[in-house]
Design an enzyme around this catalytic site. Structure first.
Site, PDB file in Angstrom:
ATOM      1  N   LYS A 128       0.867  -1.123  -0.130  1.00 42.02           N
ATOM      2  CA  LYS A 128      -0.098  -0.095  -0.055  1.00 42.02           C
ATOM      3  C   LYS A 128       0.950   1.369   0.094  1.00 42.02           C
ATOM      4  CE  LYS A 128      -3.727   2.397   2.459  1.00 42.02           C
ATOM      5  NZ  LYS A 128      -4.750   2.276   3.533  1.00 42.02           N
ATOM      6  N   LYS A 187      -2.467  -1.509  -3.794  1.00 41.48           N
ATOM      7  CA  LYS A 187      -3.030  -0.294  -3.586  1.00 41.48           C
ATOM      8  C   LYS A 187      -2.503   0.735  -3.674  1.00 41.48           C
ATOM      9  CE  LYS A 187      -6.330   1.679  -0.114  1.00 41.48           C
ATOM     10  NZ  LYS A 187      -6.908   1.615   0.963  1.00 41.48           N
TER      11      LYS A 187
HETATM   12  C1  PBG Z   1      -7.127   3.263   5.487  1.00 41.10           C
HETATM   13  C2  PBG Z   1      -7.674   3.305   4.190  1.00 41.10           C
HETATM   14  C3  PBG Z   1      -7.596   4.224   3.288  1.00 41.10           C
HETATM   15  C4  PBG Z   1      -8.018   3.824   2.062  1.00 41.10           C
HETATM   16  C5  PBG Z   1      -8.802   2.503   2.277  1.00 41.10           C
HETATM   17  N1  PBG Z   1      -8.499   2.156   3.622  1.00 41.10           N
HETATM   18  C6  PBG Z   1      -7.087   5.514   3.390  1.00 41.10           C
HETATM   19  C7  PBG Z   1      -5.467   5.808   3.579  1.00 41.10           C
HETATM   20  O1  PBG Z   1      -4.922   4.994   3.673  1.00 41.10           O
HETATM   21  O2  PBG Z   1      -5.401   7.366   3.684  1.00 41.10           O
HETATM   22  C8  PBG Z   1      -8.256   4.389   0.847  1.00 41.10           C
HETATM   23  C9  PBG Z   1      -9.530   3.861  -0.009  1.00 41.10           C
HETATM   24  C10 PBG Z   1      -9.653   5.005  -1.091  1.00 41.10           C
HETATM   25  O3  PBG Z   1      -9.188   5.927  -1.603  1.00 41.10           O
HETATM   26  O4  PBG Z   1     -10.694   4.613  -2.080  1.00 41.10           O
HETATM   27  N2  PBG Z   1      -8.396   3.042   6.517  1.00 41.10           N
END
Ligand code: PBG
Length: 318
Positions: A190, A242
């Site tokens: 991520k 992601k």
């Molecule tokens: C963290 C989380 C995020 C997203 C999913 N889980 C945000 C981040 O890491 O700042 C982002 C999902 C998206 O942008 O569609 N709980």
């Protein structure tokens, strides 16, 4: 080469990539204390659900044959420790129970396992007195959160906070509570991405600054593969890459490196870009949606999390 492109039926015969509703997971937001769904301005067509409308969305997802629903909770109040996340009466935990009561085993129910929606500072973990994110103290809260989500009936927990050792800590906690049945969909690879912008409105994020001390640097692919391998070794049942679109090369590398199913998250900013361009008449919306999702599958995703999951399933039925 054109012989096999001559008719739609010939193109079907030789198509290499498939996209089916069972591959698609719908991320859904539920907000504490509202009586009507609240539109999210940066994500046209996506709402913060009430508990009631979330149940309806889950029932519809099951009817459409989707691969799952991924729940995010927005609490009415936040604090430094993200207490709402581990409160069995907290919005995410009651929503898990609501959805499980609605769909039973017909639809896999997944929940975000992270503190950022629950902390007043907006970080994914607890802070030290110096304001840095405390990895190991956070693991203890994640372990507790996993048990509360398991008690609420979740099928898969989705740790997304990028703390080192989070999968091992959660697996140990679940096993220790005899919840070997609960699976882990690990947000393994991520990146610290500018494309999360719309999501931060969706969850009323209070984050100041960025997440670069725990999410990955966009320049690294080898490291992304290592993150996925570590999570598999720690007990992840599925791993995730992601964002998806700006990281399709990473997705392919991870798919080739691990022997568990790989998910990819078609995130908020990717959704918003297509919606904004389509709203301006600059691109043809429906083919753009299907092309986006197909590309993520082609790059190696077995499972795609997408805000278009329900709509795409309907388009695929046509
Ligand atoms: C963290 C989380 C995020 C997203 C999913 N889980 C945000 C981040 O890491 O700042 C982002 C999902 C998206 O942008 O569609 N709980």
């Amino acid at each position: 080469m054109r012989r096999l492109r001559r008719t739609a039926a010939l193109r079907e015969l030789v198509a290499e990539t498939t996209l089916e509703p069972r591959r698609l997971v719908l991320p859904a937001f539920v907000r504490e204390g509202i009586s009507e769904p609240a539109p999210i301005s940066t994500m046209p067509g996506v709402v913060q659900h009430t508990r009631d409308t979330l149940r309806k969305a889950a029932a519809e997802a099951a009817d459409l044959g989707l691969g799952g629903i991924m729940l995010f909770g927005i609490p009415a109040t936040k604090d430094a420790r993200g207490s709402g996340a581990v409160d069995p009466q907290g919005i995410l935990n009651v929503a898990i129970a609501d959805v499980v009561a609605e769909v039973g085993d017909a639809l896999p129910v997944m929940a975000d396992l992270c503190l950022d929606e629950f902390t007043d500072h907006g970080h994914c973990g607890l802070l030290t007195q110096h304001g840095t994110v405390d990895n190991d103290a956070t693991l203890e809260v994640y372990a507790e959160m996993a048990l509360v989500q398991a008690a609420a009936g979740v099928d898969l927990v989705g740790p997304s906070g990028m703390m080192d050792g989070q999968v091992a800590a959660i697996r140990a906690a679940l096993d220790g509570a005899s919840r070997q049945d609960v699976a882990i969909l690990a947000y393994s690879t991520k990146y610290a991405s500018a494309f999360y912008g719309p999501f931060r409105e969706a969850v009323d994020s209070s984050l100041q600054g960025d997440r670069k001390t725990y999410q990955q640097d966009a320049r690294n692919v080898t490291e992304g593969v290592r993150e996925a391998r570590l999570d598999v070794a720690e007990g992840a049942d599925l791993v995730m890459v992601k964002p998806a679109l700006a990281y399709l090369d990473v997705l392919r590398a991870v798919r080739d490196a691990v022997d568990v199913p790989v998910a990819a998250y078609n995130i908020s900013g990717e959704y918003a870009m297509v919606e904004a361009a389509a709203a301006n008449g600059w691109i043809d919306r429906e083919p753009a949606i299907l092309e986006t999702l197909t590309s993520i599958r082609r790059a190696g995703a077995d499972v795609v999390l997408t805000y278009w999951a329900a709509e795409a399933a309907r388009l695929l039925e046509r």
